[in-house]
Enzyme design. Structure first.
Site, short mmCIF file in Angstrom:
data_model
loop_
_atom_site.label_atom_id
_atom_site.label_comp_id
_atom_site.label_asym_id
_atom_site.label_seq_id
_atom_site.Cartn_x
_atom_site.Cartn_y
_atom_site.Cartn_z
N ASN A 1 0.80 -1.32 -0.04
CA ASN A 1 -0.08 -0.13 0.00
C ASN A 1 0.98 1.15 -0.14
OD1 ASN A 1 -1.69 1.98 0.46
ND2 ASN A 1 -2.22 1.55 2.68
N LYS B 1 0.04 4.16 -0.17
CA LYS B 1 -0.65 5.69 0.23
C LYS B 1 -0.04 6.91 -0.85
CE LYS B 1 0.20 3.56 4.75
NZ LYS B 1 0.27 3.77 6.20
N HIS C 1 -9.46 1.36 4.86
CA HIS C 1 -8.16 1.59 5.57
C HIS C 1 -8.49 2.66 6.65
CE1 HIS C 1 -4.04 2.64 6.59
NE2 HIS C 1 -3.83 1.68 5.74
N GLU D 1 -6.86 5.04 7.73
CA GLU D 1 -6.57 6.35 7.37
C GLU D 1 -7.82 6.98 6.52
OE1 GLU D 1 -2.88 5.85 5.60
OE2 GLU D 1 -2.00 5.24 7.38
N GLU E 1 -5.62 -4.69 10.62
CA GLU E 1 -4.67 -3.51 10.82
C GLU E 1 -4.80 -2.92 12.33
OE1 GLU E 1 -2.64 -2.57 6.91
OE2 GLU E 1 -4.47 -1.15 7.03
N GLY F 1 2.41 2.25 10.67
CA GLY F 1 3.30 3.33 10.39
C GLY F 1 4.01 3.88 11.79
N SER G 1 3.18 -2.23 10.53
CA SER G 1 4.64 -2.06 10.54
C SER G 1 5.18 -3.59 10.32
CB SER G 1 5.10 -1.61 12.09
OG SER G 1 4.80 -0.33 12.16
C1 PEP Z 1 -0.88 0.28 5.99
O1 PEP Z 1 -0.93 1.51 5.79
O2 PEP Z 1 -1.73 -0.56 5.53
C2 PEP Z 1 0.34 -0.28 6.75
C3 PEP Z 1 -0.01 -1.30 7.51
O3 PEP Z 1 1.19 0.66 6.98
P1 PEP Z 1 2.75 0.22 7.64
O4 PEP Z 1 3.20 -1.02 7.00
O5 PEP Z 1 3.65 1.27 7.14
O6 PEP Z 1 2.49 0.15 8.93
#
Ligand code: PEP
Length: 252
Positions: free
Chosen positions: A9, A11, A96, A98, A168, A174, A214
């Site tokens: 992803n 973003k 997501h 976000e 998630e 992040g 992460s």
């Molecule tokens: C995400 O945005 O779906 C995500 C898992 O981000 P990160 O791997 O940077 O934590």
């Protein structure tokens, strides 16, 4: 049997040129070392058509990070599921955290997006997960249950079986703070039990549930070794080919 999937992803990262460069490099790298899982890149809309063309002859899938909750019309700035599909993309990330947090995406809006994605033969990668306060209050199961129920429980068995889920935990996205392997397995097993209750054991067994938060080359193997963790949705570590490859190698 369900598929193992590693989906990136991006973003809101990468110019058009940077995205193209990444796709060409990943294509070369994975041509030499065949992955033991499905690989998908989810990118901003501007990259989709070109990524789909570059990756057409490969097994690397392409997906969007969002789509509109309307079919077409006077919705300036929006991109419909049909438009996404017309680029050659096969996936779309929906729900997501976000999008939920910064753009007010409610369960009702997501229900519409899922319907439109499915109607256009896109595979939704549907994200669910609790925020830190909810985890600290031990409400993570309740939160995740409601996210599933409120957006997906009205789907037919046939439609639900086309969905990929991504657990998630928002506190892990992040932040560099990964859920422990045990926390991931516990939640994924719970999610699968919820699906089994609602849609039956066969559909639950065949649903891919990805972990996101992460996940990186150094923790992917351990996370993916859990019986109910079927891969990852990868943010930060999907931005460099080497890192993304390292995550994919979690299935080696
Ligand atoms: C995400 O945005 O779906 C995500 C898992 O981000 P990160 O791997 O940077 O934590």
């Amino acid at each position: 049997m369900r598929k193992n999937i590693v989906a990136g992803n991006w973003k809101m990262n990468k110019t058009f040129q940077e995205g193209i460069e990444f796709a060409k490099e990943l294509k070369d790298v994975l041509a030499n070392e065949k992955p033991n899982c499905d690989v998908v890149i989810c990118s901003p809309f501007i990259h989709l058509a070109s990524l789909a063309t570059i990756l057409e002859v490969t097994e690397i899938g392409v997906g969007a990070e969002n789509c509109a909750d309307k079919v077409s019309g006077a919705y300036t700035g929006e991109v419909s599921a049909a438009m996404v599909a017309s680029t050659g993309a096969k996936y779309v990330i929906l729900g997501h955290s976000e999008r939920r947090a910064y753009y007010g995406e409610t369960a009702e809006i997501l229900k519409e997006k899922v319907k439109l994605a499915l109607a256009n033969d896109l595979t939704p990668i549907f994200c669910i997960g609790e925020v830190l306060e909810e985890r600290e209050a031990e409400k993570q199961n309740e939160v995740v249950y409601n996210q599933l129920a409120d957006s997906l429980f009205e789907l037919s068995d046939e439609d639900f079986s086309k969905i990929v889920l991504a657990y998630e935990p928002v506190w892990a996205i992040g932040t560099g703070k990964t859920a422990s392997s045990a926390q991931a397995q516990e939640m994924h097993a719970y999610i699968r039990s919820v699906i089994a209750k609602k849609f039956g054991n066969e559909i639950a067994d065949n649903t891919s549930i990805l972990y996101g938060g992460s996940c990186n080359p150094s923790n992917a193997k351990e996370l993916f070794s859990n019986p109910d963790v079927d891969g990852g949705l990868i943010g930060g570590a999907s931005l460099k080919v080497n890192d993304f490859k390292g995550v994919i190698e979690g299935f080696n």
